[in-house]
Scaffold this motif. Structure first.
Motif, PDB file in Angstrom:
ATOM      1  N   VAL A  45      98.126 -12.834  28.830  1.00  0.00           N
ATOM      2  CA  VAL A  45      97.318 -11.623  29.000  1.00  0.00           C
ATOM      3  C   VAL A  45      96.503 -11.701  30.281  1.00  0.00           C
ATOM      4  O   VAL A  45      96.386 -10.716  31.019  1.00  0.00           O
ATOM      5  CB  VAL A  45      96.397 -11.404  27.777  1.00  0.00           C
ATOM      6  CG1 VAL A  45      95.409 -10.273  28.048  1.00  0.00           C
ATOM      7  CG2 VAL A  45      97.235 -11.085  26.551  1.00  0.00           C
ATOM      8  N   LEU A  46      95.914 -12.876  30.556  1.00  0.00           N
ATOM      9  CA  LEU A  46      95.165 -13.059  31.799  1.00  0.00           C
ATOM     10  C   LEU A  46      96.042 -12.772  33.010  1.00  0.00           C
ATOM     11  O   LEU A  46      95.627 -12.104  33.961  1.00  0.00           O
ATOM     12  CB  LEU A  46      94.618 -14.490  31.878  1.00  0.00           C
ATOM     13  CG  LEU A  46      93.350 -14.808  31.086  1.00  0.00           C
ATOM     14  CD1 LEU A  46      93.007 -16.289  31.228  1.00  0.00           C
ATOM     15  CD2 LEU A  46      92.177 -13.971  31.561  1.00  0.00           C
ATOM     16  N   GLU A  47      97.267 -13.270  32.970  1.00  0.00           N
ATOM     17  CA  GLU A  47      98.193 -13.064  34.080  1.00  0.00           C
ATOM     18  C   GLU A  47      98.574 -11.586  34.191  1.00  0.00           C
ATOM     19  O   GLU A  47      98.677 -11.027  35.282  1.00  0.00           O
ATOM     20  CB  GLU A  47      99.442 -13.926  33.871  1.00  0.00           C
ATOM     21  CG  GLU A  47     100.361 -14.011  35.091  1.00  0.00           C
ATOM     22  CD  GLU A  47      99.683 -14.680  36.289  1.00  0.00           C
ATOM     23  OE1 GLU A  47      99.996 -14.304  37.440  1.00  0.00           O
ATOM     24  OE2 GLU A  47      98.832 -15.584  36.066  1.00  0.00           O
ATOM     25  N   TYR A  48      98.743 -10.945  33.027  1.00  0.00           N
ATOM     26  CA  TYR A  48      99.107  -9.523  32.989  1.00  0.00           C
ATOM     27  C   TYR A  48      97.992  -8.654  33.570  1.00  0.00           C
ATOM     28  O   TYR A  48      98.239  -7.736  34.359  1.00  0.00           O
ATOM     29  CB  TYR A  48      99.400  -9.138  31.545  1.00  0.00           C
ATOM     30  CG  TYR A  48      99.800  -7.699  31.341  1.00  0.00           C
ATOM     31  CD1 TYR A  48     100.962  -7.182  31.916  1.00  0.00           C
ATOM     32  CD2 TYR A  48      99.025  -6.853  30.541  1.00  0.00           C
ATOM     33  CE1 TYR A  48     101.327  -5.854  31.716  1.00  0.00           C
ATOM     34  CE2 TYR A  48      99.389  -5.538  30.340  1.00  0.00           C
ATOM     35  CZ  TYR A  48     100.546  -5.039  30.926  1.00  0.00           C
ATOM     36  OH  TYR A  48     100.921  -3.730  30.729  1.00  0.00           O
ATOM     37  N   LEU A  49      96.743  -8.950  33.192  1.00  0.00           N
ATOM     38  CA  LEU A  49      95.605  -8.185  33.702  1.00  0.00           C
ATOM     39  C   LEU A  49      95.352  -8.482  35.173  1.00  0.00           C
ATOM     40  O   LEU A  49      94.881  -7.620  35.918  1.00  0.00           O
ATOM     41  CB  LEU A  49      94.353  -8.485  32.873  1.00  0.00           C
ATOM     42  CG  LEU A  49      94.355  -7.925  31.445  1.00  0.00           C
ATOM     43  CD1 LEU A  49      93.107  -8.389  30.699  1.00  0.00           C
ATOM     44  CD2 LEU A  49      94.414  -6.406  31.457  1.00  0.00           C
ATOM     45  N   LYS A  50      95.654  -9.697  35.578  1.00  0.00           N
ATOM     46  CA  LYS A  50      95.514 -10.068  36.988  1.00  0.00           C
ATOM     47  C   LYS A  50      96.463  -9.218  37.847  1.00  0.00           C
ATOM     48  O   LYS A  50      96.113  -8.788  38.957  1.00  0.00           O
ATOM     49  CB  LYS A  50      95.821 -11.556  37.164  1.00  0.00           C
ATOM     50  CG  LYS A  50      95.728 -12.059  38.593  1.00  0.00           C
ATOM     51  CD  LYS A  50      96.124 -13.527  38.650  1.00  0.00           C
ATOM     52  CE  LYS A  50      96.188 -14.029  40.085  1.00  0.00           C
ATOM     53  NZ  LYS A  50      96.656 -15.438  40.144  1.00  0.00           N
TER      54      LYS A  50
END
Length: 513
Positions: free
Chosen positions: A152-157
């Motif tokens: 999710v962190l990578e997706y939001l990044k």
């Protein structure tokens, strides 16, 4: 139906007509687009829509979407990795790390170690054994694999402007991140949409013109005759007006002011007294023996500071002592005990306002007409009819020729001004003789209710005070009167600050019953 529609159209505001016209031409139009097309501001559009919805002409829908984005901390973790990931990376190399070396080995701030260890245990990536952190089999599995929250962190990044819709495979990761502080920003975006109802379609079918309508006339329009050519907006005289809660006095204050006005109209002067009083004025001056049950701790609030009060004039104290012990020259034998100055000096919160009357008698020459309204204090248990703090009103008349008949006459006049029919029955009070209780008749209940006590002060009260003329006194509890007047069954309601009850009490309740 047509007449009703015509009437509705005639009552529509110009903004409502503009909105209906736009909605009829473009059913899916947004409030923002309506504002742009009509020149109305968005606030006027929403106000008109609310009015139309209240008339069942349109339906308003409100949709709220959540927009997820990263905070500054979230951006840092997306770039550098979560604290537990840094520890896992270190463990993947060393297999185990001493707890004391954990922050240095993982390259994280010592403040982050506690949070990181919690998430390591929750994800089952590592375990602590005898001060040493060891990697688990699941930790080895995730050493080269991202967890769902890291995905999710990578997706939001990659979507820095925010994400509205969550894919099913990311929802679990979002749930984990929302449980952590300072990682996600969650912003709610509200949108509105309108839908024509059958009544709205009928109005559009009937048709209408959009023309400015006058709601107020100016001086200039009246002076120059322009009012003759204006189109006026009709008003629905049957429409409900908004409820306005005017500022007003508290019901208790209304009654207190009313009672004060009655006394002043009858020629009485007011005395207030003090909340903290000596036992002498509160009890002894009223010929109440020092071993009386009412003086016990369960009935009276005794103070530690000040512990004692000064006694009044020595002659008054001496005469009071003699009256208590032997009756002195009052014709009484007194209470036949040794009176104590130490007990008389005790500080109390006044238990009644009658002590104000005896002090007033001592400090003033007859003829006297005095009243007092004030708070009194008793060690009562809270229930539907008892409070430890309440209000009493006291009336005093002293002068030549004052008799029991005068007492009854004054009481009749006093209660008449309050709006009550009154009757009297014999009673006993320690400091008055003859004594009576006043009962008022409640027509709605069809019964008589006791409301106050009264009587002629005994010689044992008057003579020590230097009063050689008869004196009458009467009083009642104001809360009891308020309960009757406002039809309250529980006395605590008068002090609960129940805003709904206070609003519902009519202003005209202050008028005498």
């Amino acid at each position: 139906m047509s007449e009703d529609i015509k009437k509705t159209i005639s009552e529509l505001h110009i903004y409502e007509k503009k909105l209906l016209k736009e909605l009829g031409e473009n059913p899916g139009i947004t409030p923002q687009k309506i504002a742009l097309n009509t020149g109305m501001d968005i606030k006027s559009v929403m106000s008109a829509a609310g009015s139309l919805a209240s008339k069942d002409i349109i339906e308003m829908r409100k949709d709220v979407e959540k927009i997820y984005s990263l905070t500054k901390d979230g951006e840092k973790y997306a770039k550098q990795g979560l604290p537990e990931r840094k520890i896992l990376n270190a463990l993947a190399v060393k297999k185990q790390i001493a707890m004391k070396d954990l922050a240095d080995e993982a390259g994280i701030d010592k403040k982050e170690t506690g949070i990181a260890l919690g998430w390591l245990r929750q994800k089952n990536w590592a375990q602590i054994d005898k001060g040493v952190l060891n990697i688990t089999d699941i930790g080895k599995e995730f050493a080269d694999k991202a967890s769902v929250d890291e995905e999710v962190l990578e997706y939001l990044k990659a979507n820095a402007d925010g994400v509205k819709l969550l894919t099913d495979d990311l929802k679990e990761g979002f749930k984990k991140l929302t449980g952590r502080k300072n990682i996600l920003n969650i912003k709610k975006e509200t949108s509105h949409s309108f839908k024509l109802l059958p009544k709205g379609e009928a109005i559009l079918k009937e048709g209408f013109t959009i023309k400015e309508q006058a709601t107020q006339l100016t001086h200039q329009q009246l002076k120059e005759g322009q009012w003759k050519d204006l189109e006026y907006r009709p008003y629905d005289i049957n429409a409900e007006a908004p409820v306005i809660f005017a500022g007003k006095k508290h019901p208790l204050r209304v009654i207190i002011d009313e009672i004060r006005e009655i006394f002043l109209d009858m020629g009485f002067l007011e005395d207030k007294g003090e909340y903290v009083e000596s036992a002498f004025w509160n009890f002894d001056s009223l010929f109440q023996p020092q071993d009386h049950a009412a003086r016990e701790m369960q009935d009276t609030f005794y103070l530690k500071n000040p512990l004692t009060c000064d006694l009044p004039d020595d002659d008054l104290v001496k005469l009071t002592a003699e009256t208590h012990e032997t009756g002195a020259d009052t014709g009484s034998i007194g209470w036949q005990y040794d009176w104590s100055e130490d007990i008389a000096r005790q500080s109390v919160l006044r238990t009644h306002t009658t002590g104000i009357s005896t002090k007033h008698l001592f400090e003033h020459e007859p003829p006297i007409k005095m009243f007092s309204v004030g708070r009194v204090f008793r060690r009562e248990t809270f229930d539907y009819k008892h409070l430890p703090e309440f209000h009493q009103v006291e009336g005093l008349v002293c002068g030549e020729g004052i008799s029991y008949q005068n007492l009854l006459g004054i009481l009749k006049e006093f209660y008449k001004k309050l709006g009550f029919e009154v009757r009297f029955r014999p009673a006993y009070f320690p400091y008055t003789y003859l004594s009576t209780e006043s009962e008022i008749y409640l027509e709605e209940k069809g019964s008589w209710i006791e409301l106050g006590g009264a009587g002629m002060f005994r010689p044992e009260v008057l003579k020590p005070l230097g009063i050689n003329q008869p004196a009458l006194a009467f009083g009642m509890g104001i809360e009891r009167l308020a309960m009757i007047r406002y039809d309250v069954e529980d006395i605590r309601m008068l002090y609960k600050s129940d805003i709904n009850w206070l609003r519902e009490v009519p202003l005209d309740k202050g008028v005498r019953l």
